[in-house]
Design a protein around this motif. Sequence first.
Motif, PDB file in Angstrom:
ATOM      1  N   THR A 297       0.860  -1.189   0.000  1.00 45.24           N
ATOM      2  CA  THR A 297       0.000   0.000   0.000  1.00 45.24           C
ATOM      3  C   THR A 297       0.890   1.231   0.000  1.00 45.24           C
ATOM      4  O   THR A 297       1.841   1.318   0.778  1.00 45.24           O
ATOM      5  N   VAL A 298       0.589   2.173  -0.884  1.00 41.03           N
ATOM      6  CA  VAL A 298       1.418   3.366  -1.043  1.00 41.03           C
ATOM      7  C   VAL A 298       0.542   4.597  -0.850  1.00 41.03           C
ATOM      8  O   VAL A 298      -0.553   4.685  -1.415  1.00 41.03           O
ATOM      9  N   SER A 299       1.026   5.540  -0.045  1.00 39.01           N
ATOM     10  CA  SER A 299       0.331   6.818   0.103  1.00 39.01           C
ATOM     11  C   SER A 299       1.058   7.868  -0.722  1.00 39.01           C
ATOM     12  O   SER A 299       2.289   7.877  -0.802  1.00 39.01           O
ATOM     13  N   ILE A 300       0.292   8.739  -1.349  1.00 40.20           N
ATOM     14  CA  ILE A 300       0.873   9.796  -2.169  1.00 40.20           C
ATOM     15  C   ILE A 300       1.257  10.961  -1.271  1.00 40.20           C
ATOM     16  O   ILE A 300       0.436  11.452  -0.480  1.00 40.20           O
ATOM     17  N   LEU A 301       2.506  11.398  -1.365  1.00 43.75           N
ATOM     18  CA  LEU A 301       2.982  12.497  -0.539  1.00 43.75           C
ATOM     19  C   LEU A 301       2.130  13.742  -0.767  1.00 43.75           C
ATOM     20  O   LEU A 301       1.822  14.101  -1.906  1.00 43.75           O
ATOM     21  N   GLY A 302       1.758  14.374   0.323  1.00 42.87           N
ATOM     22  CA  GLY A 302       0.940  15.576   0.222  1.00 42.87           C
ATOM     23  C   GLY A 302      -0.540  15.286   0.109  1.00 42.87           C
ATOM     24  O   GLY A 302      -1.351  16.202   0.045  1.00 42.87           O
ATOM     25  N   ASN A 303      -0.891  14.004   0.067  1.00 47.10           N
ATOM     26  CA  ASN A 303      -2.303  13.629  -0.028  1.00 47.10           C
ATOM     27  C   ASN A 303      -2.510  12.385   0.825  1.00 47.10           C
ATOM     28  O   ASN A 303      -2.592  11.268   0.326  1.00 47.10           O
ATOM     29  N   ASP A 304      -2.568  12.596   2.133  1.00 45.98           N
ATOM     30  CA  ASP A 304      -2.656  11.468   3.064  1.00 45.98           C
ATOM     31  C   ASP A 304      -3.930  10.662   2.875  1.00 45.98           C
ATOM     32  O   ASP A 304      -4.017   9.501   3.280  1.00 45.98           O
ATOM     33  N   ALA A 305      -4.925  11.269   2.246  1.00 48.82           N
ATOM     34  CA  ALA A 305      -6.186  10.559   2.055  1.00 48.82           C
ATOM     35  C   ALA A 305      -6.119   9.560   0.909  1.00 48.82           C
ATOM     36  O   ALA A 305      -6.999   8.713   0.774  1.00 48.82           O
ATOM     37  N   LEU A 306      -5.060   9.642   0.078  1.00 45.85           N
ATOM     38  CA  LEU A 306      -4.969   8.780  -1.095  1.00 45.85           C
ATOM     39  C   LEU A 306      -4.014   7.625  -0.830  1.00 45.85           C
ATOM     40  O   LEU A 306      -2.797   7.798  -0.770  1.00 45.85           O
ATOM     41  N   LEU A 307      -4.578   6.443  -0.642  1.00 50.91           N
ATOM     42  CA  LEU A 307      -3.802   5.224  -0.467  1.00 50.91           C
ATOM     43  C   LEU A 307      -4.018   4.336  -1.679  1.00 50.91           C
ATOM     44  O   LEU A 307      -5.164   4.063  -2.061  1.00 50.91           O
ATOM     45  N   LEU A 308      -2.930   3.885  -2.294  1.00 47.60           N
ATOM     46  CA  LEU A 308      -3.012   3.058  -3.493  1.00 47.60           C
ATOM     47  C   LEU A 308      -2.576   1.637  -3.180  1.00 47.60           C
ATOM     48  O   LEU A 308      -1.561   1.416  -2.506  1.00 47.60           O
ATOM     49  N   ASN A 309      -3.345   0.670  -3.675  1.00 45.79           N
ATOM     50  CA  ASN A 309      -2.934  -0.728  -3.613  1.00 45.79           C
ATOM     51  C   ASN A 309      -2.066  -1.023  -4.835  1.00 45.79           C
ATOM     52  O   ASN A 309      -2.533  -0.921  -5.976  1.00 45.79           O
ATOM     53  N   VAL A 310      -0.812  -1.370  -4.579  1.00 44.31           N
ATOM     54  CA  VAL A 310       0.174  -1.527  -5.647  1.00 44.31           C
ATOM     55  C   VAL A 310       0.698  -2.959  -5.649  1.00 44.31           C
ATOM     56  O   VAL A 310       1.080  -3.496  -4.605  1.00 44.31           O
ATOM     57  N   SER A 311       0.712  -3.573  -6.834  1.00 49.53           N
ATOM     58  CA  SER A 311       1.330  -4.887  -7.022  1.00 49.53           C
ATOM     59  C   SER A 311       2.563  -4.699  -7.891  1.00 49.53           C
ATOM     60  O   SER A 311       2.481  -4.123  -8.981  1.00 49.53           O
ATOM     61  N   SER A 312       3.719  -5.171  -7.404  1.00 53.22           N
ATOM     62  CA  SER A 312       4.986  -4.966  -8.109  1.00 53.22           C
ATOM     63  C   SER A 312       5.515  -6.293  -8.632  1.00 53.22           C
ATOM     64  O   SER A 312       5.494  -7.309  -7.928  1.00 53.22           O
TER      65      SER A 312
END
Length: 533
Positions: free
Chosen positions: A59-74
């Motif tokens: 799970t990745v959060s976008i800097l400057g936007n704590d409300a935006l959490l992304l589910n990331v598969s690498s």
Amino acid sequence: MHGSHDYKSFILPLFVSLLRNADAQTCSALDGYPRVDNQPLRPNDLPAVQLFNDWQNSTVSILGNDALLLNVSSGSIRQAGYSNYTSQVELLSKIVTAEEVSRMLQLLNSPQTSLDQDPDTVDGFSTQEFFLDNDSLRNGESGKPGFESPEQAEHRRELRQALQNIAQPILEERITPYVNQRFPTCQGRCTPCYSLIRRYLYGERQSHAPHRDGHSFVTVVVSLSDYGTDYLGGLYVASETSHPYYLRLQQGDAAVHQSDLLHGVKVYPVETENGLHATRWSWILWFRDSEQCEDESHVWFKDCAEKGNPTCQMMHATKVSSIPGISSEEAMKEVVFWNQKAAEMGHATACVKLARALLGKLPSHLKKDRKEARKLFLRAIESSNDPDAQYGMATLYLEDASTNVILGRPNDDLVKKAVAHLEASALGGHPFAMFNLGMVHMMGYGTKIDHALAGEWFEASGLPEGLAARSMHYSSMGEPEKAAEFQRRAQSLGFGAPWRVLARESTGYGGAGGIDFNLPWPPNESNRVPPKW
């Protein structure tokens, strides 16, 4: 056929003649090539879709936007050749919402929406795409100058603005911040300089040949369609061209990668109660590491090329001509130098390009050397079972066979070897090889004539010429409705367009020229050769 509108006057009677005389024309089965019960390869023998499943989830959060959490598969994919270098791909789950996808599709599925029919730079088919943003549009021109009518351009201005109203917030709030955060080498400057929509449709464009996005620092592909419901197959990644692994993308998911990743598209239909169907819409973004969208690609691969990465060496060779101040002669030498470095490490694309240069089919300062070209094809086969290299070997054997005809020598063994390499190339997905296997079974090269199997291979190739040949096959069988459908499909991909032959010759299979679609077949047992397309 090549440069002519009277192809039916030749090929259709040829099909009919072959049907009548099939039993009288036979050749021995191929030797030395593995097959079940000594039977020829068939399209049904081609590999099934294999999904990429080696993911690490986070799970990745976008800097400057704590409300935006992304589910990331690498995921990590080994690069071509003998090295242990890898390329990376990431899947962002639902980066675009279902409501946003629905609004975009409502606009795209409008009867007034038209897609571009110009030649694609990767495979020479009609593109079936629509640009939302590119250099031309930013300069106040049309999306593709020379390919839009005034009426089309006017309608597209409204459509483009409506789509941009949906896309721009997604870019500004989610995708661009993620790209700049994920790739430190962007230094916060990565900008989506190209934005386009592309459609794949069953019965029209269903594929995009394997390639690397050398013009893009970072690529983002957003799926506007659902895997398993709207289509099967789709976007794939690969170490070698012959081994694609497909990504299961659902609506709103995005695949993210850099320009070193080998990838392509092959869409397969979904079977329903109403028959087969497949539609795949994609929103594609190409980022540059410049806020002004300046092209700095001549430095993208330099450092990793000098450190010994063969993919970087091959990619850097494609960029040296844009180095400021370099002469054309110096650039040509650099192209050869870096491809030679990559080829030493078994990089298949570099091997094939050098082999074609040594055969005089690509421009270079190298002297022709057929023996060395053969070694390079064989190295690419050894390292990656490369379909282009297999096709190259088939070409060499057929050239030798044609020479033997002139000299009065036997050529059966050479033709058999050529067919074996074509089958190996087809197993790796090469459409030119599939088309020529159609010629093998239509003309009876190394096997008995089998007009039904010839038609299957023409269709399996997916090429405009293959679909046109399939149309002629159905005409010869007295099935006009099927013939008309395949003729329509062929034309939708560019068959008969004034640009198609030149586009096919310049792109080959995946954007590199120097490959001949019309192979140098010797006369068959009836002293006939295939027509030129």
